[in-house]
Scaffold this active site. Structure first.
Site, mmCIF file in Angstrom:
data_model
loop_
_atom_site.group_PDB
_atom_site.id
_atom_site.type_symbol
_atom_site.label_atom_id
_atom_site.label_comp_id
_atom_site.label_asym_id
_atom_site.label_seq_id
_atom_site.Cartn_x
_atom_site.Cartn_y
_atom_site.Cartn_z
ATOM 1 N N GLU A 64 8.713 -14.083 -6.075
ATOM 2 C CA GLU A 64 8.511 -12.701 -6.514
ATOM 3 C C GLU A 64 8.401 -12.593 -8.029
ATOM 4 O O GLU A 64 7.784 -11.665 -8.553
ATOM 5 C CB GLU A 64 9.660 -11.826 -5.989
ATOM 6 C CG GLU A 64 9.382 -10.352 -6.164
ATOM 7 C CD GLU A 64 10.302 -9.470 -5.336
ATOM 8 O OE1 GLU A 64 10.794 -9.912 -4.280
ATOM 9 O OE2 GLU A 64 10.517 -8.319 -5.760
ATOM 10 N N ARG A 124 2.307 2.099 3.295
ATOM 11 C CA ARG A 124 3.639 2.167 2.699
ATOM 12 C C ARG A 124 3.681 3.159 1.527
ATOM 13 O O ARG A 124 4.598 3.978 1.426
ATOM 14 C CB ARG A 124 3.944 0.770 2.178
ATOM 15 C CG ARG A 124 5.373 0.402 2.157
ATOM 16 C CD ARG A 124 5.517 -1.057 1.849
ATOM 17 N NE ARG A 124 6.096 -1.765 2.970
ATOM 18 C CZ ARG A 124 6.476 -3.023 2.939
ATOM 19 N NH1 ARG A 124 6.306 -3.743 1.854
ATOM 20 N NH2 ARG A 124 7.015 -3.587 3.983
ATOM 21 N N SER A 170 5.516 -12.099 1.320
ATOM 22 C CA SER A 170 6.405 -13.019 0.605
ATOM 23 C C SER A 170 6.308 -14.400 1.199
ATOM 24 O O SER A 170 6.610 -15.402 0.547
ATOM 25 C CB SER A 170 7.856 -12.567 0.701
ATOM 26 O OG SER A 170 7.991 -11.297 0.211
#
Ligand code: FAD
Length: 299
Positions: A137, A53, A153
């Site tokens: 988060e 990423r 997550s």
């Protein structure tokens, strides 16, 4: 707080939301190309579109800087008609904005995606404030290192939420009632002269320009000054919008301070002026309010 992860391919169309075009689209064979149709990511990494990423986000960022364009393109033509069958939500969302992903390339650019840092907790979500637990988060458990893996997550939402709830219940059961006391607010209320819309725009622009995918000292210092200006202008404000802006500006200010302090590149923290990782910076930076916002190494 310096580890803000950027997603490489968010939809970049005038008037459309910054909808994420999943990395699975590249996994299925779509290409990232510039306006001339060149697969420029291959110039920086032989894995091309399948690189990590941070690598892909940086390659796009640099291509945008080089070309002065607002977006690059995700070309789904290698998938043919399969693109719409395999990715119906993406196809439908793009279609709402007049784009047929089986025939037209999707305009994309990187977008802020995940804050890896946050409130320091232990593995049960306990913070340094007795009775205050954080999960999700907002928490920094340390599990994501410097470069969170996609979809982690779930770890936060399924594992750490449960651990934090159990730990909080345990704490509540063992602690005397009435503890802890809320901190007394000492600042004097005053009206803010800053229009919240102007403040949000200033924050957004400052962070994108100075603390975005690729940072350097000069840009970070400028971004930090802009954030601090918004912090000062909203300090003591009593309306909800001013308090929210104050909280966001304070958070943004911590991002800039941490990114300035970490004098290396590691994971999703990419400094063009300090491109190498350094053993000296292996570990976490933890900011303590009571110790004048200094940084502690916490290995
Ligand atoms: C576009 C996008 C796509 C993503 N896709 C994926 C994915 O595919 N897989 C994956 O694993 N992760 C993904 N992520 C990351 C993941 O969605 C988030 O990390 C996760 O949703 C965070 O959940 P949370 O409950 O911790 O925080 P949030 O979902 O941000 O929830 C926090 C809540 O607290 C509320 N709140 C804030 N301040 C206050 C206050 N003062 N008082 C009361 N309430 C307050 C907010 O309104 C909000 O409802 C994606 C993120 C984005 C932005």
């Amino acid at each position: 707080m310096e580890f803000a992860q950027f997603h490489p391919t968010a939809l970049a169309m005038e008037g459309a939301p910054r909808f994420l075009i999943s990395e699975a689209v590249r996994g299925e064979g779509a290409w990232i190309v510039n306006r001339d149709g060149k697969r420029f990511v291959l110039d920086v990494d032989p894995r091309g579109e399948l690189a990590g990423r941070d690598v892909v986000a940086r390659a796009i960022w640099e291509e945008l800087e080089r070309s002065g364009e607002r977006c690059v393109f995700l070309d789904c033509s290698p998938l043919g008609a399969r693109a719409a069958v395999r990715f119906p939500t993406i196809a439908a969302t793009c279609a709402r904005y007049g784009l047929d992903i089986t025939r037209q390339p999707i305009p994309v650019s990187p977008a802020a995606h995940y804050m890896i840092g946050g409130v320091t907790t232990d593995l049960d979500g306990a913070t340094s404030v007795p009775g205050l637990y954080a999960c999700g988060e907002v928490a920094h458990t340390g599990v994501h290192g410097a470069n969170r893996l996609a979809s982690n997550s779930l770890l936060e939402s399924l594992v750490f939420s449960q651990r934090a709830v159990h730990a909080a219940l345990g704490w509540a059961g063992e602690s005397p009632p009435g503890q802890p006391r809320p901190t007394k607010v000492t600042s004097r209320p005053r009206a803010s002269t800053l229009d919240p819309r102007d403040g949000w725009n200033a924050l957004r622009d400052a962070l994108w320009a100075g603390a975005g995918v690729v940072r350097d000292q000069t840009g970070l210092r400028a971004a930090a000054r802009s954030c601090d200006d918004v912090v000062a202008a909203t300090s003591g404000g009593t309306t909800l919008s001013t308090m929210q802006l104050h909280a966001a500006a304070s958070t943004a200010s911590l991002v800039c301070a941490a990114a300035l302090a970490r004098e290396e590149s590691r994971g999703c923290h990419l400094r063009s002026d300090l491109p190498q990782a350094s053993d000296q910076w292996y570990g976490d930076l933890v900011m303590h309010k009571d110790r004048g916002a200094r940084f502690d190494r916490h290995l």
